[in-house]
Design a protein around this motif. Structure first.
Motif, short mmCIF file in Angstrom:
data_model
loop_
_atom_site.label_atom_id
_atom_site.label_comp_id
_atom_site.label_asym_id
_atom_site.label_seq_id
_atom_site.Cartn_x
_atom_site.Cartn_y
_atom_site.Cartn_z
N THR A 117 -24.72 -14.96 5.57
CA THR A 117 -24.56 -14.39 6.91
C THR A 117 -23.54 -13.27 6.96
O THR A 117 -23.58 -12.43 7.87
N HIS A 118 -22.62 -13.22 5.99
CA HIS A 118 -21.60 -12.17 6.03
C HIS A 118 -22.18 -10.81 5.61
O HIS A 118 -21.54 -9.78 5.82
N VAL A 119 -23.39 -10.80 5.04
CA VAL A 119 -24.01 -9.54 4.65
C VAL A 119 -24.62 -8.89 5.89
O VAL A 119 -25.47 -9.45 6.55
N LYS A 120 -24.17 -7.71 6.21
CA LYS A 120 -24.65 -7.00 7.40
C LYS A 120 -25.59 -5.84 7.05
O LYS A 120 -26.33 -5.37 7.90
N LEU A 121 -25.52 -5.38 5.80
CA LEU A 121 -26.33 -4.23 5.38
C LEU A 121 -27.23 -4.66 4.22
O LEU A 121 -27.00 -4.30 3.06
N LEU A 122 -28.25 -5.44 4.55
CA LEU A 122 -29.17 -5.98 3.54
C LEU A 122 -30.32 -5.00 3.32
O LEU A 122 -30.99 -4.60 4.26
N ASP A 123 -30.54 -4.65 2.06
CA ASP A 123 -31.50 -3.58 1.74
C ASP A 123 -32.53 -4.07 0.73
O ASP A 123 -32.34 -5.08 0.04
N TYR A 124 -33.63 -3.34 0.64
CA TYR A 124 -34.76 -3.63 -0.23
C TYR A 124 -34.88 -2.51 -1.26
O TYR A 124 -34.48 -1.37 -1.02
#
Length: 318
Positions: A117-124
């Motif tokens: 949950t602490h990840v705010k900038l999750l990318d692919y």
């Protein structure tokens, strides 16, 4: 012609050959991809599909064809468009950017991506993965003519990335190695000796909730797999079943200016300043992954001979 191989769940873990929507189980027990490459490939090639009904592929639970233990070695910023959106110059750089991911980040082609949950900038990051065929224990020279001696085949991979960890802490390994941050499969295409050239003729496509975000062709790779394997063999060893990610094309969520990148990569800038700069630069960016987003990845050759299947993963924050 090569074969489309899958690993699947059916009263236990099994391997099979995928053809025209049906899965034909391979006799024998192969605990790892390395085991299958050693003893299962010849069995798979001898399956007489006329005498076997096979399983409906739509009713099969596919697993990652890449198994631990394995090494995951990655090429970074290996397409011009991705370099430019990350704040770099688009032309081929003077060196090949290499990093690694934890083997425990591997997950199945249809499993949920579980992000802290602490990840705010999750990318692919869709990428073509190549599978190592034989031990490489010393420096070698890999060329287009002998690539098939060292590469067993190709898979779809998604180098899921926590950009806030990656760019504020400078921790690429941490930012890319959370569990489930490397979906792989469903198909491992095992190439024949005359098919290695297809690594330069694959079309990649990634969408989020049906919206195409990434679309590219492997002919655009800046550092080709043969020169990358040549370089890496001079400093490390490889083993059958190891996975090499060849880089992601443009279209990821991350967008940085050269000035932003310079600040974020400066080791003398304090962490709180980096956090502030990254958050400020990405504040209006709505393309980062959110709870419930569905990522779809597909890779196939331009002539349709190779089809690595469809990978679909839903995002969850836990």
């Amino acid at each position: 012609m090569g074969i489309h191989v899958v690993r699947f769940e059916d009263n236990g873990t099994k391997w099979g050959v995928l053809e025209e929507g049906r899965v034909y189980p391979v006799e024998g027990s192969y605990l790892t991809l390395a085991d299958f490459l050693k003893d299962g490939v010849s069995v798979a090639k001898e399956i007489n599909k006329e005498n076997i009904e096979g399983l409906d592929a739509n009713q099969v639970t596919f697993l990652s064809p890449v198994t631990a233990p394995t090494q995951i070695v990655c090429q970074g910023a290996n397409y011009s468009a991705h370099r430019e959106e990350a704040g770099l110059q688009g032309q081929r750089p003077p060196f090949n950017l290499i990093f690694t991911k934890a083997a425990s980040s591997i997950t199945g082609p249809n499993n949920d991506i579980l992000s802290p949950t602490h990840v705010k900038l999750l990318d692919y990051e869709i990428e073509v993965g190549i599978i190592i065929k034989q031990e490489i224990l010393q420096p070698i020279t890999v060329t287009p003519d002998n690539l098939a001696e060292y590469v067993a085949g190709f898979v779809i991979t998604n180098d899921v990335s926590a950009r806030d960890t990656q760019f504020t802490e400078g921790q690429w390994y941490k930012g890319k190695s959370f569990r489930t941050f490397c979906p792989v499969g469903p198909v491992l295409y095992l190439i024949d000796k005359d098919e290695a050239h297809y690594i330069h003729n694959l079309e990649l496509s990634l969408s989020v909730n049906g919206e195409i975000r990434q679309a590219a062709h492997t002919e655009q790779l800046l550092f080709k797999p043969e020169e990358t394997l040549t370089e890496l063999s001079g400093l490390m060893s490889f083993y059958p079943g190891d996975l090499v990610l060849t880089g992601t094309p443009g279209g990821v969520a991350l967008k940085l200016s050269p000035e932003d990148l310079d600040l974020l990569m400066n080791p003398f800038v304090k962490l709180d300043q980096k956090v502030e700069k990254l958050n400020e630069s990405q504040a209006s960016n709505t393309n980062y992954l959110k709870e419930g987003d569905l990522i779809t990845c597909e890779v196939r050759s331009s002539d349709g001979r190779i089809d690595l299947g469809k990978q679909q993963n839903k995002v969850r924050f836990v």
